[in-house]
Design a protein around this motif. Structure first.
Motif, PDB file in Angstrom:
ATOM      1  N   PHE A  50       0.835  -1.195   0.000  1.00 19.00           N
ATOM      2  CA  PHE A  50       0.000   0.000   0.000  1.00 19.00           C
ATOM      3  C   PHE A  50       0.873   1.249   0.000  1.00 19.00           C
ATOM      4  O   PHE A  50       1.989   1.246   0.534  1.00 19.00           O
ATOM      5  N   ILE A  51       0.342   2.319  -0.564  1.00 14.67           N
ATOM      6  CA  ILE A  51       1.030   3.608  -0.502  1.00 14.67           C
ATOM      7  C   ILE A  51       0.775   4.228   0.865  1.00 14.67           C
ATOM      8  O   ILE A  51      -0.364   4.344   1.316  1.00 14.67           O
ATOM      9  N   GLY A  52       1.832   4.621   1.534  1.00 16.46           N
ATOM     10  CA  GLY A  52       1.678   5.239   2.852  1.00 16.46           C
ATOM     11  C   GLY A  52       1.193   4.239   3.877  1.00 16.46           C
ATOM     12  O   GLY A  52       1.586   3.065   3.878  1.00 16.46           O
ATOM     13  N   ASP A  53       0.320   4.685   4.771  1.00 19.27           N
ATOM     14  CA  ASP A  53      -0.193   3.834   5.834  1.00 19.27           C
ATOM     15  C   ASP A  53      -1.277   2.912   5.292  1.00 19.27           C
ATOM     16  O   ASP A  53      -2.301   3.374   4.776  1.00 19.27           O
ATOM     17  N   ALA A  54      -1.069   1.609   5.403  1.00 18.72           N
ATOM     18  CA  ALA A  54      -2.004   0.642   4.825  1.00 18.72           C
ATOM     19  C   ALA A  54      -3.398   0.781   5.413  1.00 18.72           C
ATOM     20  O   ALA A  54      -4.401   0.697   4.699  1.00 18.72           O
ATOM     21  N   ARG A  55      -3.496   1.006   6.711  1.00 24.23           N
ATOM     22  CA  ARG A  55      -4.809   1.119   7.348  1.00 24.23           C
ATOM     23  C   ARG A  55      -5.567   2.341   6.837  1.00 24.23           C
ATOM     24  O   ARG A  55      -6.781   2.288   6.635  1.00 24.23           O
ATOM     25  N   ASP A  95       3.802  -8.655   2.074  1.00 27.55           N
ATOM     26  CA  ASP A  95       4.117  -7.491   2.881  1.00 27.55           C
ATOM     27  C   ASP A  95       3.406  -7.596   4.240  1.00 27.55           C
ATOM     28  O   ASP A  95       2.173  -7.702   4.303  1.00 27.55           O
ATOM     29  N   ALA A  96       4.166  -7.580   5.329  1.00 26.59           N
ATOM     30  CA  ALA A  96       3.613  -7.817   6.665  1.00 26.59           C
ATOM     31  C   ALA A  96       2.619  -6.738   7.067  1.00 26.59           C
ATOM     32  O   ALA A  96       1.558  -7.030   7.641  1.00 26.59           O
ATOM     33  N   GLU A  97       2.932  -5.481   6.760  1.00 26.92           N
ATOM     34  CA  GLU A  97       2.021  -4.389   7.123  1.00 26.92           C
ATOM     35  C   GLU A  97       0.692  -4.535   6.400  1.00 26.92           C
ATOM     36  O   GLU A  97      -0.380  -4.339   6.988  1.00 26.92           O
ATOM     37  N   ALA A  98       0.754  -4.893   5.137  1.00 25.70           N
ATOM     38  CA  ALA A  98      -0.473  -5.059   4.365  1.00 25.70           C
ATOM     39  C   ALA A  98      -1.331  -6.178   4.948  1.00 25.70           C
ATOM     40  O   ALA A  98      -2.550  -6.026   5.109  1.00 25.70           O
ATOM     41  N   GLU A  99      -0.726  -7.296   5.295  1.00 25.13           N
ATOM     42  CA  GLU A  99      -1.494  -8.419   5.820  1.00 25.13           C
ATOM     43  C   GLU A  99      -2.119  -8.090   7.183  1.00 25.13           C
ATOM     44  O   GLU A  99      -3.266  -8.463   7.452  1.00 25.13           O
ATOM     45  N   MET A 100      -1.385  -7.401   8.019  1.00 26.96           N
ATOM     46  CA  MET A 100      -1.945  -7.011   9.307  1.00 26.96           C
ATOM     47  C   MET A 100      -3.136  -6.084   9.121  1.00 26.96           C
ATOM     48  O   MET A 100      -4.163  -6.213   9.789  1.00 26.96           O
ATOM     49  N   ALA A 101      -3.024  -5.163   8.186  1.00 23.56           N
ATOM     50  CA  ALA A 101      -4.094  -4.186   7.955  1.00 23.56           C
ATOM     51  C   ALA A 101      -5.343  -4.845   7.393  1.00 23.56           C
ATOM     52  O   ALA A 101      -6.458  -4.574   7.849  1.00 23.56           O
ATOM     53  N   VAL A 102      -5.189  -5.711   6.392  1.00 23.49           N
ATOM     54  CA  VAL A 102      -6.383  -6.321   5.794  1.00 23.49           C
ATOM     55  C   VAL A 102      -7.078  -7.235   6.787  1.00 23.49           C
ATOM     56  O   VAL A 102      -8.313  -7.327   6.803  1.00 23.49           O
ATOM     57  N   SER A 103      -6.312  -7.909   7.631  1.00 22.38           N
ATOM     58  CA  SER A 103      -6.914  -8.784   8.627  1.00 22.38           C
ATOM     59  C   SER A 103      -7.684  -7.980   9.671  1.00 22.38           C
ATOM     60  O   SER A 103      -8.820  -8.315  10.026  1.00 22.38           O
ATOM     61  N   GLY A 159      -8.834 -14.248   7.949  1.00 24.88           N
ATOM     62  CA  GLY A 159     -10.202 -13.887   8.329  1.00 24.88           C
ATOM     63  C   GLY A 159     -10.907 -12.998   7.330  1.00 24.88           C
ATOM     64  O   GLY A 159     -11.978 -12.449   7.634  1.00 24.88           O
ATOM     65  N   VAL A 160     -10.361 -12.858   6.135  1.00 26.07           N
ATOM     66  CA  VAL A 160     -10.957 -11.989   5.119  1.00 26.07           C
ATOM     67  C   VAL A 160     -12.029 -12.724   4.330  1.00 26.07           C
ATOM     68  O   VAL A 160     -13.111 -12.200   4.081  1.00 26.07           O
ATOM     69  N   LEU A 161     -11.757 -13.965   3.940  1.00 25.99           N
ATOM     70  CA  LEU A 161     -12.679 -14.694   3.089  1.00 25.99           C
ATOM     71  C   LEU A 161     -14.036 -14.886   3.759  1.00 25.99           C
ATOM     72  O   LEU A 161     -15.084 -14.822   3.095  1.00 25.99           O
ATOM     73  N   ALA A 162     -14.026 -15.101   5.061  1.00 25.19           N
ATOM     74  CA  ALA A 162     -15.292 -15.320   5.778  1.00 25.19           C
ATOM     75  C   ALA A 162     -16.215 -14.115   5.706  1.00 25.19           C
ATOM     76  O   ALA A 162     -17.436 -14.254   5.863  1.00 25.19           O
ATOM     77  N   GLN A 163     -15.665 -12.940   5.477  1.00 24.41           N
ATOM     78  CA  GLN A 163     -16.487 -11.735   5.391  1.00 24.41           C
ATOM     79  C   GLN A 163     -17.300 -11.686   4.104  1.00 24.41           C
ATOM     80  O   GLN A 163     -18.365 -11.069   4.065  1.00 24.41           O
ATOM     81  N   VAL A 164     -16.811 -12.321   3.053  1.00 22.01           N
ATOM     82  CA  VAL A 164     -17.501 -12.247   1.764  1.00 22.01           C
ATOM     83  C   VAL A 164     -18.029 -13.595   1.281  1.00 22.01           C
ATOM     84  O   VAL A 164     -18.964 -13.651   0.493  1.00 22.01           O
ATOM     85  N   LEU A 165     -17.425 -14.683   1.758  1.00 24.08           N
ATOM     86  CA  LEU A 165     -17.879 -16.032   1.400  1.00 24.08           C
ATOM     87  C   LEU A 165     -17.863 -16.908   2.654  1.00 24.08           C
ATOM     88  O   LEU A 165     -17.039 -17.821   2.788  1.00 24.08           O
ATOM     89  N   PRO A 166     -18.781 -16.685   3.585  1.00 22.37           N
ATOM     90  CA  PRO A 166     -18.769 -17.463   4.831  1.00 22.37           C
ATOM     91  C   PRO A 166     -19.078 -18.933   4.619  1.00 22.37           C
ATOM     92  O   PRO A 166     -18.838 -19.741   5.517  1.00 22.37           O
ATOM     93  N   GLU A 167     -19.568 -19.295   3.443  1.00 18.13           N
ATOM     94  CA  GLU A 167     -19.909 -20.692   3.167  1.00 18.13           C
ATOM     95  C   GLU A 167     -18.683 -21.569   2.945  1.00 18.13           C
ATOM     96  O   GLU A 167     -18.777 -22.800   2.950  1.00 18.13           O
ATOM     97  N   VAL A 168     -17.518 -20.966   2.738  1.00 19.96           N
ATOM     98  CA  VAL A 168     -16.316 -21.731   2.410  1.00 19.96           C
ATOM     99  C   VAL A 168     -15.755 -22.415   3.658  1.00 19.96           C
ATOM    100  O   VAL A 168     -15.565 -21.789   4.700  1.00 19.96           O
ATOM    101  N   THR A 169     -15.459 -23.694   3.533  1.00 15.57           N
ATOM    102  CA  THR A 169     -14.865 -24.478   4.614  1.00 15.57           C
ATOM    103  C   THR A 169     -13.462 -24.917   4.203  1.00 15.57           C
ATOM    104  O   THR A 169     -13.012 -24.673   3.074  1.00 15.57           O
ATOM    105  N   ALA A 170     -12.808 -25.609   5.112  1.00 15.93           N
ATOM    106  CA  ALA A 170     -11.477 -26.144   4.799  1.00 15.93           C
ATOM    107  C   ALA A 170     -11.546 -27.096   3.604  1.00 15.93           C
ATOM    108  O   ALA A 170     -10.636 -27.132   2.770  1.00 15.93           O
ATOM    109  N   ALA A 171     -12.634 -27.842   3.507  1.00 11.72           N
ATOM    110  CA  ALA A 171     -12.796 -28.755   2.372  1.00 11.72           C
ATOM    111  C   ALA A 171     -12.866 -27.986   1.060  1.00 11.72           C
ATOM    112  O   ALA A 171     -12.336 -28.425   0.027  1.00 11.72           O
TER     113      ALA A 171
END
Length: 393
Positions: free
Chosen positions: A155-160, A186-194, A232-244
């Protein structure tokens, strides 16, 4: 020496040169190529959409284009965007901007004449590359070239802050990560999106669906989708998805690669979801899928694992849908390559001509012969007539 954009077919186009001349006849540097076309050309990828940024206000851009005989359409005038209609395809021309306020979905902007203002409001460093249309000099205000070289999506600048301006950038991050990134991300990006993933709940369904479908259509989205689930991002848009479902997507993409089959976004979405038409009937409208996409997803959801007769399956449900089911089952699809679905070379009138009264008996005989015809791999008319004779005995 300043870095240069590599020459590409589009940088030599006469219609684009005429566009530049119309906007900047005195070569004052008031316009530059920007975004995906610049990024992809640096990477040696064929550019698709060509975008331009300019210091001119949209009304002035439109007036200059009109004076040069180039059609200008006010496609996003409130945000400073007009579209030039030229021979090689439309070009979006947007006045430099800076954000004034945002609500996580939309931004209020003010026009600017500062290129760094415009670069600072973009999402990722690799998308904030500009090129002079005449000299091809590159302008990189946030280290995008280094990030491209390192296969890093940042991300440009602060990811959050970037995400808080528009939560769709979370999904865009993963789409760009799947296309251009490498691990570790990128660690900052992953922390922010989560951390900010719940903010996506306010996004329009169309925007979410578009991003997911385009992500799933990329060369190998499985590792990225798995990471979306872990964060924890996928569950916000596709909560139906399981490990299978994640395992199924990984297996499907590996199978596609092994067979040399081009990946399909809807097939991959079907892999992620349970093989349950009730589930797909909930997901499809939520993602605002088109009617053909919904039908294809529903067909894949109706799979039962039986795929020992690929052409018979294709005859019943269609080649594209059959290919989806076969691939989802880990089966080969070569039997469908170059094969066109035939028509049964038998009509009801031919049965009536054999002395059978029109009605249910004709329909029963047609079904019976058709079933044998399919099981025998679609023989010619002569064999079908033999089957009819045998059915009439």
């Amino acid at each position: 020496m300043a870095e240069q954009l590599p020459a590409a077919a589009w940088t030599h186009r006469a219609d684009l040169a005429a566009l530049v001349t119309a906007l900047d006849p005195e070569a004052q540097g008031n316009c530059r190529w920007v975004g995906g076309a610049v990024r992809d050309t640096v990477l040696g990828i064929a550019a698709k959409d060509i975008d331009m940024a300019t210091t001119l206000l949209p009304e002035e851009s439109a007036a200059r284009l009109s004076a040069a005989g180039i059609k200008a359409v006010p496609t996003g005038i409130a945000h400073g965007t007009i579209t030039a209609v030229i021979a090689g395809g439309p070009v979006e021309i947007t006045t430099l901007r800076r954000d004034v306020s945002t609500d996580g979905r939309h931004a209020n902007v003010a026009f600017s004449t500062d290129w760094q203002d415009d670069a600072a409001r973009r999402d990722f460093t690799i998308n904030a590359l500009y090129a002079d249309p005449r000299t091809l000099e590159l302008f990189d205000y946030h280290g995008g070239m280094a990030d491209l070289a390192a296969s890093r999506v940042r991300f440009i600048g602060d990811a959050r802050q970037r995400i808080a301006e528009d939560y769709l950038r979370i999904l865009r991050y993963f789409r760009f990560q799947a296309r251009f990134g490498s691990l570790p991300a990128d660690a900052e990006a992953e922390m922010a999106v989560s951390e900010l993933a719940p903010g996506m709940m306010g996004l329009s369904r169309e925007r979410v669906g578009w991003e997911l479908v385009n992500l799933l259509g990329l060369h190998n989205p499985a590792p990225t989708v798995v990471r979306m689930a872990e964060l924890g991002v996928l569950a916000q848009v596709l909560p139906e998805v399981t490990a299978a479902g994640l395992q199924a997507l990984t297996a499907l993409t590996a199978h596609e690669k092994a067979l040399g089959v081009k990946g399909a976004a809807i097939r991959r979405l079907a892999a992620l979801l349970p093989a349950d038409t009730e589930v797909t009937e909930q997901v499809a409208p939520r993602l605002r899928l088109s009617i053909p996409q919904r039908k294809r997803l529903a067909s894949a959801a109706a799979r039962d694992g039986a795929c020992d007769h690929p052409r018979g399956l294709a005859y019943r449900i269609g080649i594209e849908e059959a290919r989806d089911r076969l691939l989802l089952a880990g089966a080969p699809v070569a039997a469908l390559d170059g094969w066109d679905i035939p028509r049964l070379p038998l009509k009801g009138g031919q049965i009536v001509a054999r002395g059978i009264s029109a009605g249910p008996e004709v329909a029963r005989l047609l079904r019976s012969v058709e079933a044998r015809w399919i099981s025998e791999e679609f023989p010619d008319e002569a064999r079908v007539l033999e089957m009819l004779d045998e059915a009439l005995l």
